[in-house]
Design a protein around this motif. Structure first.
Motif, short mmCIF file in Angstrom:
data_model
loop_
_atom_site.label_atom_id
_atom_site.label_comp_id
_atom_site.label_asym_id
_atom_site.label_seq_id
_atom_site.Cartn_x
_atom_site.Cartn_y
_atom_site.Cartn_z
N MET A 100 0.84 -1.21 0.00
CA MET A 100 0.00 0.00 0.00
C MET A 100 0.87 1.25 0.00
SD MET A 100 -2.86 1.34 -0.17
CE MET A 100 -4.06 0.04 0.03
N HIS A 101 1.94 1.16 0.79
CA HIS A 101 2.83 2.31 0.87
C HIS A 101 3.37 2.71 -0.51
CE1 HIS A 101 7.07 3.79 1.30
NE2 HIS A 101 6.38 4.73 1.93
N SER A 102 3.82 1.70 -1.27
CA SER A 102 4.41 2.03 -2.56
C SER A 102 3.36 2.52 -3.56
CB SER A 102 5.17 0.83 -3.13
OG SER A 102 4.37 -0.31 -3.10
N LEU A 103 2.12 2.06 -3.37
CA LEU A 103 1.05 2.55 -4.25
C LEU A 103 0.80 4.04 -4.00
CD1 LEU A 103 -1.62 -0.29 -4.19
CD2 LEU A 103 -0.06 0.31 -6.01
N ILE A 104 0.85 4.42 -2.73
CA ILE A 104 0.64 5.84 -2.41
C ILE A 104 1.81 6.66 -2.94
CG2 ILE A 104 0.42 7.49 -0.52
CD1 ILE A 104 -1.15 5.36 0.99
N VAL A 105 3.02 6.10 -2.82
CA VAL A 105 4.18 6.80 -3.39
C VAL A 105 3.96 7.03 -4.89
CG1 VAL A 105 6.64 6.58 -3.94
CG2 VAL A 105 5.81 5.90 -1.69
N ASN A 106 3.49 6.00 -5.56
CA ASN A 106 3.21 6.12 -7.00
C ASN A 106 2.25 7.26 -7.29
OD1 ASN A 106 4.81 4.16 -8.06
ND2 ASN A 106 3.20 2.65 -8.32
N GLU A 107 1.14 7.29 -6.56
CA GLU A 107 0.14 8.33 -6.80
C GLU A 107 0.72 9.71 -6.50
OE1 GLU A 107 -2.64 7.81 -8.27
OE2 GLU A 107 -2.35 5.65 -8.26
N TRP A 108 1.48 9.77 -5.43
CA TRP A 108 2.08 11.04 -5.01
C TRP A 108 3.00 11.57 -6.11
CZ3 TRP A 108 0.12 13.64 -1.18
CH2 TRP A 108 0.83 14.71 -0.62
N ILE A 109 3.79 10.65 -6.69
CA ILE A 109 4.69 11.05 -7.78
C ILE A 109 3.89 11.56 -8.97
CG2 ILE A 109 6.27 10.14 -9.53
CD1 ILE A 109 7.45 8.35 -7.35
N LYS A 110 2.80 10.85 -9.27
CA LYS A 110 2.00 11.26 -10.42
C LYS A 110 1.42 12.66 -10.19
CE LYS A 110 0.18 6.93 -10.84
NZ LYS A 110 -0.93 6.00 -11.14
N ILE A 111 1.11 12.99 -8.94
CA ILE A 111 0.59 14.33 -8.67
C ILE A 111 1.69 15.38 -8.78
CG2 ILE A 111 -0.37 15.83 -6.87
CD1 ILE A 111 -2.00 13.47 -5.90
N PHE A 112 2.85 15.05 -8.21
CA PHE A 112 3.88 16.09 -8.11
C PHE A 112 4.79 16.18 -9.33
CE2 PHE A 112 2.38 16.21 -3.87
CZ PHE A 112 2.49 17.54 -3.55
N LYS A 113 4.59 15.30 -10.31
CA LYS A 113 5.37 15.46 -11.53
C LYS A 113 4.62 16.31 -12.53
CE LYS A 113 9.13 13.27 -10.72
NZ LYS A 113 10.44 13.93 -10.76
N ARG A 114 3.50 16.85 -12.12
CA ARG A 114 2.75 17.71 -13.03
C ARG A 114 2.83 19.14 -12.53
NH1 ARG A 114 -2.84 15.26 -13.25
NH2 ARG A 114 -2.09 13.99 -11.53
N PRO A 115 3.12 20.07 -13.41
CA PRO A 115 3.32 21.46 -12.97
C PRO A 115 2.08 22.07 -12.34
CG PRO A 115 3.43 21.24 -15.39
CD PRO A 115 3.42 19.88 -14.83
N GLY A 116 0.90 21.59 -12.75
CA GLY A 116 -0.34 22.15 -12.22
C GLY A 116 -0.38 22.15 -10.70
N THR A 117 0.19 21.10 -10.11
CA THR A 117 0.17 20.98 -8.66
C THR A 117 0.90 22.15 -8.00
OG1 THR A 117 0.29 18.62 -9.06
CG2 THR A 117 0.66 19.36 -6.80
N TYR A 118 2.03 22.52 -8.59
CA TYR A 118 2.80 23.62 -8.00
C TYR A 118 2.07 24.94 -8.18
CZ TYR A 118 6.31 20.09 -7.54
OH TYR A 118 6.96 18.94 -7.19
N VAL A 119 1.35 25.06 -9.30
CA VAL A 119 0.55 26.26 -9.51
C VAL A 119 -0.49 26.37 -8.39
CG1 VAL A 119 -1.10 27.39 -11.04
CG2 VAL A 119 0.91 26.24 -12.00
N MET A 120 -1.11 25.23 -8.06
CA MET A 120 -2.15 25.24 -7.02
C MET A 120 -1.56 25.67 -5.66
SD MET A 120 -4.70 22.11 -7.89
CE MET A 120 -3.64 20.73 -8.15
N ILE A 121 -0.42 25.06 -5.34
CA ILE A 121 0.20 25.40 -4.06
C ILE A 121 0.60 26.87 -4.06
CG2 ILE A 121 2.21 24.99 -2.57
CD1 ILE A 121 2.07 22.05 -3.50
N GLY A 122 1.16 27.32 -5.19
CA GLY A 122 1.57 28.73 -5.31
C GLY A 122 0.38 29.66 -5.12
N LEU A 123 -0.74 29.33 -5.75
CA LEU A 123 -1.93 30.18 -5.64
C LEU A 123 -2.42 30.26 -4.20
CD1 LEU A 123 -4.05 29.27 -8.79
CD2 LEU A 123 -3.02 31.47 -8.23
#
Lengths: 305, 317
Positions: free
Chosen positions: B1-24
């Motif tokens: 389960m841990h590695s699955l969450i890591v996978n999802e987390w990577i998929k979220i943070f490898k997209r620039p949109g995520t940083y835009v959201m945090i920045g906003l």
């Protein structure tokens, strides 16, 4: 015969009251390349998706290395590597990051193994580039790499050559050959490209409208050297002479068809020449898969029409 | 389960949109901070005659309350609360803290929780639907991992992402608040009104609790967005519907609650748990346990739908 790695028993799939797959049963042996042939909409993809668990099975069961796909999904899928149509990968990740995603999902895949697989498919140089910069052929190779990470016993490829150029197709073929020879993998491959299948497969199942029409051993030219040859000759004269000989032949258009071994062909030509029969053309009439395919599928259509 | 969450987390943070959201989100905190600093009261010192002022306020509120028609029940309850708190101030000699401090800024920033929630909803709406959109769902689901596990890892990732957004909001509000407004006079008690009496609360604990309680509705809507995403495989629908409900759901429910009692069974009547610890319930007779049970029921329904449909679905196309 060795153990079956994949076994379909009376598999039926009903979608919205319509039978898509109707009582399909067959087995795939170890180390065999099994082709799955049929016109578009025959149920090839549906069958493959049922084997890998993407689609539910209405009735019947599918066993992979002795594990039921329905009830022992995790054990069964352990043995399967697959590409379902064009491999869709995460474009915003690099090739390596993509492989890492899949590597994390199975226990015990080392970095070394990943490198090995990357090397095998020949992507070493571009593996750290983003997938969106890859060509279709490279994506296909990455797709293959993804399916090899956990050393599966069965590879499942749904239309692997779709959209590839001839060089790409040949590459996939070579990879598959290597895999079956070196690792003893079984391969299930679906396609509607007949010539492709003929070159790749040991055995071919033809399905149409969800039913298994025929399973055929792909003709092994080395062992069985007899072939049909067509002689374009004056039909009347030839028939008159052949009548007295112990040779079975068939009248064709403008000539005759005879079953001969390769060695007998010059003899036959000489025989005709000696008898004063003019030969316009001699050609082998390999009964190709294509003939068989159309024969079988058109019959099926007539039945349904 | 841990590695699955890591996978999802990577998929979220490898997209620039995520940083835009945090920045906003951080930008929004900075913007409110700057506006408060520039337009807020400049030197709010404690009024020495604050007791008189508070007494005046109480008298005014009481007068207003007696003049109100009986239909304005909610407003009346709020006045009651204000009076009770002011009386408590007089009794215990606690001056009202009009002063803007880092603490009050953190509290004001709870208004931005729905902003953080908005981004969490966007992530929740996309996390299943985009796998279908990208076509990657096929390769994802032919791993020797049960579908329910994959979906669970996705849900946990969404919750983690939501928590991270809250921590970022709280953290940036705290840093900016204390930098701009200081820590105040060290008076870090908060007066809360619950069940007709006033209690003193530690400010930090109060704030953390407020953040937690304020994010319940966001989390519920996030769960709903996740459910829509898993059931309909359509992230636009999930985003649209969820944000619409996030924006107007509360208001519509309040509106209905003034006329009909059944409003208390709706999701939004129950998401605001602060109404029990510091305020007045929306509909008379609602209790904390009632709301928690309602929330649990909604939560279970959302999850059952999401898991039921996702694990049974035929992946075609």
């Amino acid at each position: 015969m060795s153990n079956p790695v994949v076994e379909l028993k009376h598999v039926t799939k009903v979608i919205k009251g319509k039978k898509i797959i109707d009582d399909l049963s067959f087995t795939i042996e170890e180390g065999e390349v099994f082709g799955f042939l049929g016109p578009n909409g025959a149920g090839k993809t549906t069958t493959i998706r049922m084997i890998v668990g993407l689609m539910g099975i209405t009735s019947g069961e599918i066993m992979i290395c002795g594990h039921n796909v329905k009830s022992e999904f995790e054990d069964a899928l352990q043995h399967i590597g697959g590409i379902v149509e064009n491999p869709e990968l995460y474009k915003f990740l690099t090739g390596y990051q993509n492989l890492m995603q899949y590597a994390r999902m199975v226990k015990g895949i080392s970095k070394q193994k990943i490198d090995e697989v990357v090397e095998f498919v020949g992507l070493t140089e571009r593996i750290h580039d983003k997938v969106k910069t890859y060509s279709l052929g490279m994506r296909q190779r990455l797709g293959l790499a993804q399916s090899l990470l956990h050393d599966p016993k069965v590879m499942i490829l749904d239309e692997p050559t779709n959209g590839l150029d001839p060089a790409g197709i040949k590459e996939i073929r070579d990879h598959l050959k290597k895999l079956t020879k070196e690792k003893g993998m079984s391969v299930i491959v679906s396609s509607h490209l007949l010539s492709e299948m003929e070159m790749m497969c040991d055995r071919i199942a033809i399905i149409q409208q969800g039913k298994l029409v025929d399973i055929q051993q792909v003709h092994d030219y080395v062992q069985d050297s007899k072939q049909k040859y067509f002689f374009e000759v004056d039909l009347k004269k030839a028939a008159a002479i052949l009548k007295n000989l112990p040779i079975s032949y068939k009248r064709g258009e403008n000539g005759i068809e005879v079953d001969l071994e390769k060695e007998e062909v010059p003899d036959m030509i000489q025989f005709f020449v000696e008898k004063g029969i003019r030969i316009f053309e001699v050609k082998p009439l390999a009964k190709t898969l294509e003939d068989r395919f159309f024969e079988v599928t058109t019959q099926g259509e007539k039945v349904h029409a | 389960m841990h590695s699955l969450i890591v996978n999802e987390w990577i998929k979220i943070f490898k997209r620039p949109g995520t940083y835009v959201m945090i920045g906003l989100l951080v930008l929004a905190v900075i913007a409110t901070g700057t506006l408060n600093k520039v337009y807020g009261e400049q030197n709010p010192t404690v009024n020495p005659q604050w007791e008189q002022q508070v007494q005046q306020q109480i008298a005014q509120d009481q007068k207003q309350m007696s003049e109100l028609p009986p239909t304005a029940a909610t407003y009346k309850k709020n006045l009651q609360r204000q009076i009770a708190i002011n009386q408590y101030r007089l009794e215990h000699k606690i001056p009202p803290d009009n002063e803007a401090t880092g603490w009050t800024f953190i509290q004001d920033s709870t208004a931005l929780i729905s902003f953080a929630g908005l981004f969490t909803i966007i992530v929740a709406a996309g996390i299943v639907a985009s796998e279908f959109g990208w076509g990657t769902v096929k390769l994802l689901l032919i791993r020797p991992i049960k579908r329910s596990k994959i979906l669970l890892s996705k849900y946990l990732t969404v919750i983690l992402f939501g928590l991270m957004m809250l921590v970022i909001l709280f953290g940036s509000a705290a840093i900016l608040g204390f930098a701009l407004f200081g820590t105040g006079d060290g008076n870090t008690t908060h007066l809360a009104y619950a069940n007709g009496s006033v209690v003193e609360q530690n400010m930090l604990l109060y704030l953390i609790k407020t953040y937690f309680l304020a994010s319940i509705d966001v989390m519920m809507i996030t769960t709903m967005a996740f459910m829509i995403s898993a059931v309909f495989r359509n992230s636009s629908l999930a985003v649209g519907l969820s944000i619409f409900l996030l924006m107007v759901g509360g208001q519509i429910t309040t509106l209905i609650a003034t006329r009909y009692d059944w409003a208390k069974y709706s999701l939004f009547a129950n998401t605001n748990l602060t109404q029990y610890t510091d305020g007045v319930p929306l509909v008379e007779g609602m209790t904390v346990s009632f709301s928690i049970i309602m929330l649990l029921i909604y939560f279970l329904v959302f999850q059952l739908l999401a898991f039921g449909v996702f694990t049974k679905r035929d992946v075609a196309a």
